[in-house]
Design an enzyme around this catalytic site. Structure first.
Site, PDB file in Angstrom:
ATOM      1  N   GLU A  21       0.387  -1.103   0.482  1.00 39.12           N
ATOM      2  CA  GLU A  21       0.023  -0.477  -0.021  1.00 39.12           C
ATOM      3  C   GLU A  21       1.214   1.929  -0.098  1.00 39.12           C
ATOM      4  O   GLU A  21       0.120   1.992  -0.105  1.00 39.12           O
ATOM      5  CB  GLU A  21      -0.425  -0.023   1.215  1.00 39.12           C
ATOM      6  CG  GLU A  21      -2.141  -0.865   1.330  1.00 39.12           C
ATOM      7  CD  GLU A  21      -2.723  -0.893   2.712  1.00 39.12           C
ATOM      8  OE1 GLU A  21      -4.100  -0.260   2.800  1.00 39.12           O
ATOM      9  OE2 GLU A  21      -2.633  -1.220   3.603  1.00 39.12           O
ATOM     10  N   TYR A  53     -16.309  25.948   1.286  1.00 40.93           N
ATOM     11  CA  TYR A  53     -15.811  24.852   0.947  1.00 40.93           C
ATOM     12  C   TYR A  53     -14.901  24.223  -0.418  1.00 40.93           C
ATOM     13  O   TYR A  53     -14.188  23.143   0.000  1.00 40.93           O
ATOM     14  CB  TYR A  53     -17.070  24.254   0.258  1.00 40.93           C
ATOM     15  CG  TYR A  53     -18.274  24.498  -0.500  1.00 40.93           C
ATOM     16  CD1 TYR A  53     -17.984  24.287  -2.072  1.00 40.93           C
ATOM     17  CD2 TYR A  53     -19.451  25.635  -0.282  1.00 40.93           C
ATOM     18  CE1 TYR A  53     -18.604  25.342  -2.424  1.00 40.93           C
ATOM     19  CE2 TYR A  53     -20.070  25.970  -0.816  1.00 40.93           C
ATOM     20  CZ  TYR A  53     -20.000  26.113  -1.992  1.00 40.93           C
ATOM     21  OH  TYR A  53     -20.200  26.419  -3.154  1.00 40.93           O
ATOM     22  N   GLU A  73      -8.154   6.757  10.422  1.00 41.32           N
ATOM     23  CA  GLU A  73      -8.303   7.672  11.809  1.00 41.32           C
ATOM     24  C   GLU A  73      -7.193   8.444  11.691  1.00 41.32           C
ATOM     25  O   GLU A  73      -7.647  10.012  12.695  1.00 41.32           O
ATOM     26  CB  GLU A  73      -8.090   6.440  12.968  1.00 41.32           C
ATOM     27  CG  GLU A  73      -8.718   5.560  13.614  1.00 41.32           C
ATOM     28  CD  GLU A  73      -8.822   3.840  12.496  1.00 41.32           C
ATOM     29  OE1 GLU A  73      -9.393   2.576  12.664  1.00 41.32           O
ATOM     30  OE2 GLU A  73      -7.963   4.050  12.221  1.00 41.32           O
ATOM     31  N   LYS A  98     -12.827   4.143   2.790  1.00 42.87           N
ATOM     32  CA  LYS A  98     -11.570   3.574   2.694  1.00 42.87           C
ATOM     33  C   LYS A  98     -11.788   1.965   1.009  1.00 42.87           C
ATOM     34  O   LYS A  98     -11.980   1.494   1.466  1.00 42.87           O
ATOM     35  CB  LYS A  98     -10.711   3.601   2.114  1.00 42.87           C
ATOM     36  CG  LYS A  98      -9.506   2.247   1.544  1.00 42.87           C
ATOM     37  CD  LYS A  98      -7.951   1.882   2.878  1.00 42.87           C
ATOM     38  CE  LYS A  98      -6.818   1.943   2.519  1.00 42.87           C
ATOM     39  NZ  LYS A  98      -6.651   1.053   2.712  1.00 42.87           N
TER      40      LYS A  98
END
Length: 117
Positions: A21, A53, A73, A98
């Site tokens: 990854e 935004y 997290e 994810k």
């Protein structure tokens, strides 16, 4: 309570705990709910009183992509801290998804709330 919303902000970054990854880019989808008093912006129709935004989205994309991160997290916490400190938002809900992380699920993720309403 008024909120400014960003839905499924797509951020391509290096994210994950496995060595493979750390060699590729993956997509994260970020949802934000941000407490913001919209009355002054609405009454005056003046952008200076709005929570932009686009500016928030650009800042969070830069933050998430500046270096590899292992955990979603961590991404959620970084986003919450950034929005609250840099944009003076008193409360935020951040959801980080994810896609494709677990073959039998469309996506996996975390959701946090920080601050006070």
């Amino acid at each position: 309570m008024d909120k400014v919303l960003i839905s499924q902000l797509k951020v391509e970054t290096v994210i994950g705990i496995y060595e493979w990854e750390k060699q590729i880019h993956q997509n994260l989808l970020i949802d934000l709910e941000m407490a913001w008093d919209n009355r002054q912006a609405a009454d005056s129709d003046d952008y200076q009183y709005a929570l932009c935004y686009e500016t928030v989205s650009n800042r969070l994309t830069a933050l998430i992509t500046e270096k590899p991160i292992e955990l979603i997290e961590t991404v959620a916490e970084l986003c919450a801290k950034c929005v609250m400190t840099e944009f003076d938002v008193p409360w935020v809900k951040v959801k980080v998804m994810k896609p494709g992380a677990v073959p039998t699920a469309t996506a996996v993720g975390v959701e946090i709330e920080r601050g006070h309403l």
